[in-house]
Design a protein around this motif. Structure first.
Motif, PDB file in Angstrom:
ATOM      1  N   SER A  26      -1.828   5.549   2.597  1.00 33.41           N
ATOM      2  CA  SER A  26      -1.866   4.436   1.643  1.00 33.41           C
ATOM      3  C   SER A  26      -2.330   4.906   0.269  1.00 33.41           C
ATOM      4  O   SER A  26      -3.167   5.806   0.152  1.00 33.41           O
ATOM      5  CB  SER A  26      -2.821   3.349   2.147  1.00 33.41           C
ATOM      6  OG  SER A  26      -2.382   2.804   3.361  1.00 33.41           O
ATOM      7  N   LEU A  27      -1.757   4.295  -0.769  1.00 29.79           N
ATOM      8  CA  LEU A  27      -2.188   4.496  -2.159  1.00 29.79           C
ATOM      9  C   LEU A  27      -1.970   5.920  -2.663  1.00 29.79           C
ATOM     10  O   LEU A  27      -2.568   6.320  -3.660  1.00 29.79           O
ATOM     11  CB  LEU A  27      -3.668   4.115  -2.326  1.00 29.79           C
ATOM     12  CG  LEU A  27      -4.040   2.667  -1.989  1.00 29.79           C
ATOM     13  CD1 LEU A  27      -5.555   2.499  -1.985  1.00 29.79           C
ATOM     14  CD2 LEU A  27      -3.407   1.701  -2.981  1.00 29.79           C
ATOM     15  N   LEU A  50       0.810  -1.219   0.000  1.00 33.23           N
ATOM     16  CA  LEU A  50       0.000   0.000   0.000  1.00 33.23           C
ATOM     17  C   LEU A  50       0.844   1.270   0.000  1.00 33.23           C
ATOM     18  O   LEU A  50       0.303   2.373  -0.075  1.00 33.23           O
ATOM     19  CB  LEU A  50      -0.941  -0.001   1.205  1.00 33.23           C
ATOM     20  CG  LEU A  50      -2.022  -1.094   1.189  1.00 33.23           C
ATOM     21  CD1 LEU A  50      -2.844  -1.050   2.467  1.00 33.23           C
ATOM     22  CD2 LEU A  50      -2.927  -0.946  -0.025  1.00 33.23           C
ATOM     23  N   GLY A  51       2.168   1.125   0.108  1.00 33.69           N
ATOM     24  CA  GLY A  51       3.051   2.276  -0.030  1.00 33.69           C
ATOM     25  C   GLY A  51       2.888   3.326   1.050  1.00 33.69           C
ATOM     26  O   GLY A  51       3.163   4.506   0.808  1.00 33.69           O
ATOM     27  N   ASP A  52       2.463   2.917   2.231  1.00 32.95           N
ATOM     28  CA  ASP A  52       2.266   3.868   3.332  1.00 32.95           C
ATOM     29  C   ASP A  52       3.480   3.803   4.249  1.00 32.95           C
ATOM     30  O   ASP A  52       3.585   2.918   5.093  1.00 32.95           O
ATOM     31  CB  ASP A  52       0.992   3.523   4.098  1.00 32.95           C
ATOM     32  CG  ASP A  52       0.672   4.532   5.204  1.00 32.95           C
ATOM     33  OD1 ASP A  52       1.487   5.455   5.419  1.00 32.95           O
ATOM     34  OD2 ASP A  52      -0.386   4.391   5.838  1.00 32.95           O
ATOM     35  N   ARG A  53       4.398   4.746   4.085  1.00 31.85           N
ATOM     36  CA  ARG A  53       5.625   4.730   4.888  1.00 31.85           C
ATOM     37  C   ARG A  53       5.326   4.901   6.376  1.00 31.85           C
ATOM     38  O   ARG A  53       6.109   4.509   7.231  1.00 31.85           O
ATOM     39  CB  ARG A  53       6.568   5.840   4.422  1.00 31.85           C
ATOM     40  CG  ARG A  53       6.044   7.247   4.667  1.00 31.85           C
ATOM     41  CD  ARG A  53       7.024   8.332   4.265  1.00 31.85           C
ATOM     42  NE  ARG A  53       6.538   9.650   4.613  1.00 31.85           N
ATOM     43  CZ  ARG A  53       5.735  10.388   3.860  1.00 31.85           C
ATOM     44  NH1 ARG A  53       5.334   9.915   2.694  1.00 31.85           N
ATOM     45  NH2 ARG A  53       5.326  11.578   4.260  1.00 31.85           N
ATOM     46  N   ASP A  54       4.162   5.505   6.682  1.00 29.30           N
ATOM     47  CA  ASP A  54       3.796   5.776   8.072  1.00 29.30           C
ATOM     48  C   ASP A  54       2.770   4.770   8.581  1.00 29.30           C
ATOM     49  O   ASP A  54       2.021   5.058   9.513  1.00 29.30           O
ATOM     50  CB  ASP A  54       3.232   7.197   8.179  1.00 29.30           C
ATOM     51  CG  ASP A  54       3.361   7.774   9.584  1.00 29.30           C
ATOM     52  OD1 ASP A  54       4.340   7.445  10.274  1.00 29.30           O
ATOM     53  OD2 ASP A  54       2.483   8.557   9.984  1.00 29.30           O
ATOM     54  N   ALA A  55       2.725   3.585   7.965  1.00 30.74           N
ATOM     55  CA  ALA A  55       1.706   2.596   8.330  1.00 30.74           C
ATOM     56  C   ALA A  55       1.768   2.235   9.807  1.00 30.74           C
ATOM     57  O   ALA A  55       0.733   2.042  10.451  1.00 30.74           O
ATOM     58  CB  ALA A  55       1.873   1.337   7.481  1.00 30.74           C
ATOM     59  N   ASP A 113      14.391  10.590   8.234  1.00 33.27           N
ATOM     60  CA  ASP A 113      13.505   9.676   8.956  1.00 33.27           C
ATOM     61  C   ASP A 113      12.038   9.923   8.636  1.00 33.27           C
ATOM     62  O   ASP A 113      11.250   8.982   8.514  1.00 33.27           O
ATOM     63  CB  ASP A 113      13.728   9.811  10.466  1.00 33.27           C
ATOM     64  CG  ASP A 113      15.050   9.206  10.914  1.00 33.27           C
ATOM     65  OD1 ASP A 113      15.660   8.470  10.112  1.00 33.27           O
ATOM     66  OD2 ASP A 113      15.469   9.480  12.054  1.00 33.27           O
ATOM     67  N   GLY A 114      11.663  11.183   8.505  1.00 34.09           N
ATOM     68  CA  GLY A 114      10.264  11.506   8.274  1.00 34.09           C
ATOM     69  C   GLY A 114       9.726  11.024   6.948  1.00 34.09           C
ATOM     70  O   GLY A 114       8.510  10.918   6.761  1.00 34.09           O
ATOM     71  N   LYS A 115      10.606  10.733   5.999  1.00 36.28           N
ATOM     72  CA  LYS A 115      10.196  10.285   4.669  1.00 36.28           C
ATOM     73  C   LYS A 115      10.478   8.804   4.450  1.00 36.28           C
ATOM     74  O   LYS A 115      10.403   8.314   3.322  1.00 36.28           O
ATOM     75  CB  LYS A 115      10.926  11.106   3.599  1.00 36.28           C
ATOM     76  CG  LYS A 115      10.574  12.589   3.601  1.00 36.28           C
ATOM     77  CD  LYS A 115       9.131  12.821   3.175  1.00 36.28           C
ATOM     78  CE  LYS A 115       8.806  14.302   3.051  1.00 36.28           C
ATOM     79  NZ  LYS A 115       7.400  14.531   2.632  1.00 36.28           N
ATOM     80  N   GLN A 158       5.840  12.022  -2.910  1.00 33.58           N
ATOM     81  CA  GLN A 158       6.910  11.017  -2.869  1.00 33.58           C
ATOM     82  C   GLN A 158       6.560   9.785  -3.701  1.00 33.58           C
ATOM     83  O   GLN A 158       7.436   9.114  -4.229  1.00 33.58           O
ATOM     84  CB  GLN A 158       7.174  10.623  -1.416  1.00 33.58           C
ATOM     85  CG  GLN A 158       8.517   9.961  -1.184  1.00 33.58           C
ATOM     86  CD  GLN A 158       8.763   9.697   0.298  1.00 33.58           C
ATOM     87  OE1 GLN A 158       7.863   9.811   1.132  1.00 33.58           O
ATOM     88  NE2 GLN A 158       9.986   9.352   0.642  1.00 33.58           N
ATOM     89  N   ASN A 159       5.287   9.458  -3.805  1.00 32.48           N
ATOM     90  CA  ASN A 159       4.759   8.379  -4.648  1.00 32.48           C
ATOM     91  C   ASN A 159       5.517   7.067  -4.465  1.00 32.48           C
ATOM     92  O   ASN A 159       6.163   6.555  -5.385  1.00 32.48           O
ATOM     93  CB  ASN A 159       4.773   8.785  -6.126  1.00 32.48           C
ATOM     94  CG  ASN A 159       3.939   7.832  -6.988  1.00 32.48           C
ATOM     95  OD1 ASN A 159       3.251   6.952  -6.470  1.00 32.48           O
ATOM     96  ND2 ASN A 159       4.012   8.016  -8.294  1.00 32.48           N
TER      97      ASN A 159
END
Length: 627
Positions: free
Chosen positions: A388-389, A360-365, A415-417, A394-395
């Motif tokens: 997500s999605l 889902l590409g959610d770095r902050d999952a 870290d934030g990214k 940043q995609n």
């Protein structure tokens, strides 16, 4: 010995297996959304429940005032408080009674009907019953055809129905619609049914007081009370409000995307929060109403009433490589006699979820402190799929950043990214993590996951003025399918293990156990022959972290499993040979060299023994780490 073809930059693909990547029916064209059969799920997307029911709801849209607003009914809700968690404005509510609930009272077998019947049973009792219930029952029976035989003033309705049980459903049906009985019956059901006592946290209810501008250009921001100061007091809150100013269209699109992602997690088999979109309207003072989407979420609980607890406070060493650790009775991380934290491996099938979080590409999952996911009892529980999605900025959906050991390339030096604390999933067997990939391969055949996108596209299309998100949903689906294809390509050779012929393994081992053992031995060989560490910060690990990975692959050769690693350096070979010599001194295994590759062959019938020999416990002994 057989030689190997030269390695290319493309992931290896199997050719003969039902889970292989040569299944052309799943190929995703680069320039369009995949077409073909999409299997509808038995359960439609929960997030669209109110749209299927064609809910029409007046807005709340104001700061909650206890003296004025407690019990205010908006749509299906009774507002009881202001939402005080998270920055998005909203309210807390309980469900209100609706005409559908009235119908459920007369639906045989429904929980409301069963409870109502029990209430009427007690009300009909001649000594301890309700005067209203008994008199209404007698009134109804007296008005029936004389052939029924009820004698007003002589027959007791309770005893009469006991002698004529065929009349019970008819009489109770009349009582459920009686003006004298219904209010008490409704109150009894609402007081005792979970539906009416579960708190709903409805967010994104931006208020006109925080609106600015006219018409389609009008924007909304956070109330000052919700904005964060970031340590800079009022000026910090001001800039946070400015940064969060959005149009209704942007707010609605984010709400739709979050709901869609939450429904996807449920489709993956993850225990996800119940979340649904709530349609209402903005009511700007200088223009017509504008569509407004709220998000309704409820507290999660387990089958036995276990409460949800997020991971905040249980993750140490983040945000890049944090670990989920054991807690003491006070709910705080506890150290062992060596002064170290120990990882918590008590969550069932924890590792299975990692690939879906990456998908889902959610770095902050997980969140920098663990607040975006949690547990209910010993089950992983998913909330807040907020990033997500995302296909802009940043995609991460467009990146090809996942490796076949389920490690990944961090997308940023900041870290934030970065993906935060995804390392918590790695303290699990590789076979457990591969279960998620296996499920993803199954979904790629049925497209049950794609059905979620199609449901949302059908709801938010051109026939829904102000809420036509079909273009955005199409972009998300295309990005999702491309990333799904990337993952299944990367894991192609490992998915092949699920099609190995283990029919000859001896009981009590099953072919499924042999598959899992093979994957775990493959992972163990990589850890043994790679630089690895049993510590992450001050946390002792059950599965070591790997640096400078030595990649292995496995194939079946008749009754034999062939594990092979190409281009292995002297150090890696020495580590593996030392391990085999020390941990299996009976000479059961022989490492051979074949055209620059290391090869280990294990009879399929012996994979159970090998699973014990090449275990993390054995590697700990080899590394002189406390077991």
């Amino acid at each position: 010995m057989d030689g190997l073809s030269a390695r290319t930059s493309e992931p290896s693909r199997t050719r003969h297996l039902s889970l292989s990547r040569q299944d052309k029916t799943r190929a995703v064209p680069k320039d369009k959304v995949a077409e073909g059969t999409v299997k509808k799920s038995d359960k439609p997307s929960y997030g669209l429940k109110f749209f299927r029911e064609k809910l029409q709801m007046t807005p709340f849209g104001r700061r909650f005032d206890p003296s004025r607003d407690t019990g205010t009914v908006v749509g299906p809700y009774r507002v009881i408080a202001d939402k005080n968690r998270g920055v998005e404005p909203g309210f807390v509510a309980l469900k209100d009674w609706t005409p559908k609930d009235t119908a459920k009272l007369s639906t045989p077998g429904h929980a409301f009907s069963v409870r109502a019947d029990a209430f009427l049973d007690r009300g009909m009792h001649p000594w301890s019953g309700s005067h209203a219930v008994r008199s209404e029952a007698a009134k109804y029976l007296a008005a029936r055809d004389p052939s029924v035989g009820f004698r007003p003033g002589k027959d007791d309705p309770f005893h009469f129905i006991s002698r004529n049980p065929d009349l019970k459903a008819e009489v109770y049906g009349a009582l459920k619609s009686s003006e004298r009985v219904f209010p008490a019956l409704k109150k009894h059901v609402m007081d005792n049914e979970k539906k009416f006592n579960t708190r709903h946290y409805v967010k994104l209810d931006y208020r006109e007081a925080q609106g600015s501008g006219r018409g389609e250009e009008r924007t909304y921001t956070l109330p000052k009370s919700n904005a964060k100061s970031f340590g800079f007091g009022a000026i910090g809150k001001f800039f946070h409000q400015m940064a969060r100013r959005q149009t209704p269209d942007a707010i609605n699109r984010d709400a739709m995307r979050e709901s869609l992602a939450n429904d996807l997690m449920s489709r993956f088999g993850i225990f996800a929060q119940k979340m649904k979109l709530v349609p209402t309207v903005y009511q700007p003072p200088n223009g017509p109403p504008v569509p407004k989407l709220l998000l309704d979420g409820t507290h999660m609980s387990g089958r036995n009433g276990e409460k949800f607890s997020d991971f905040e406070g249980a993750i140490v060493g983040g945000p890049r490589n944090g670990q989920l650790v054991k807690l003491g009775e006070d709910g705080k991380p506890v150290k062992n006699a060596r002064g170290h934290y120990e990882v918590d491996t008590s969550i069932r099938e924890m590792g299975r979820n990692k690939i879906f979080m990456l998908l889902l590409g959610d770095r902050d999952a997980i969140g920098s402190k663990g607040g975006n996911k949690g547990r209910v009892g010993n089950e992983f529980a998913a909330i807040d799929p907020g990033h997500s999605l995302e296909t802009g900025g940043q995609n991460l959906m467009a990146r090809k950043d996942i490796r076949s050991d389920m490690s990944f390339e961090q997308p940023s030096i900041f870290d934030g990214k970065c993906y935060k604390n995804f390392s918590i999933f790695d303290q699990s067997p590789f076979s457990e993590r591969m279960e998620g990939v296996k499920e993803l391969a199954r979904l790629s055949k049925t497209n049950e996951d794609v059905a979620v996108f199609r449901e949302y596209a059908a709801t938010f299309g051109k026939d829904n003025p102000g809420l036509d998100f079909s273009g955005q949903i199409g972009e998300m689906e295309k990005a999702y399918l491309s990333r799904r294809e990337h993952i299944l390509d990367v894991f192609g050779d490992r998915l092949a293990v699920y099609d190995f012929d283990f029919s000859g393994v001896r009981s009590p081992m099953t072919p499924e156990t042999a598959q899992r053992n093979t994957l775990d031995v493959l992972d163990a060989l990589e850890k043994i022959s790679s630089e690895h560490s049993w510590m992450s910060g001050n946390t002792e690990l059950e599965y070591p972290m790997v640096k400078n990975r030595t990649e292995w692959q496995v194939k079946e050769q008749g009754d034999t499993l062939e594990f092979r690693a190409e281009g292995v350096g002297r150090s890696a070979r020495r580590q593996l040979e030392n391990f085999v010599a020390a941990q299996t001194p009976n000479g059961r295994y022989t490492i051979v060299e074949d055209n620059g590759s290391l090869v280990l062959r294990i009879p399929k019938a012996d994979i159970g023994q090998a699973h014990g020999d090449f275990s993390m416990t054995a590697l700990k002994r080899q590394d002189r780490v406390p077991v």
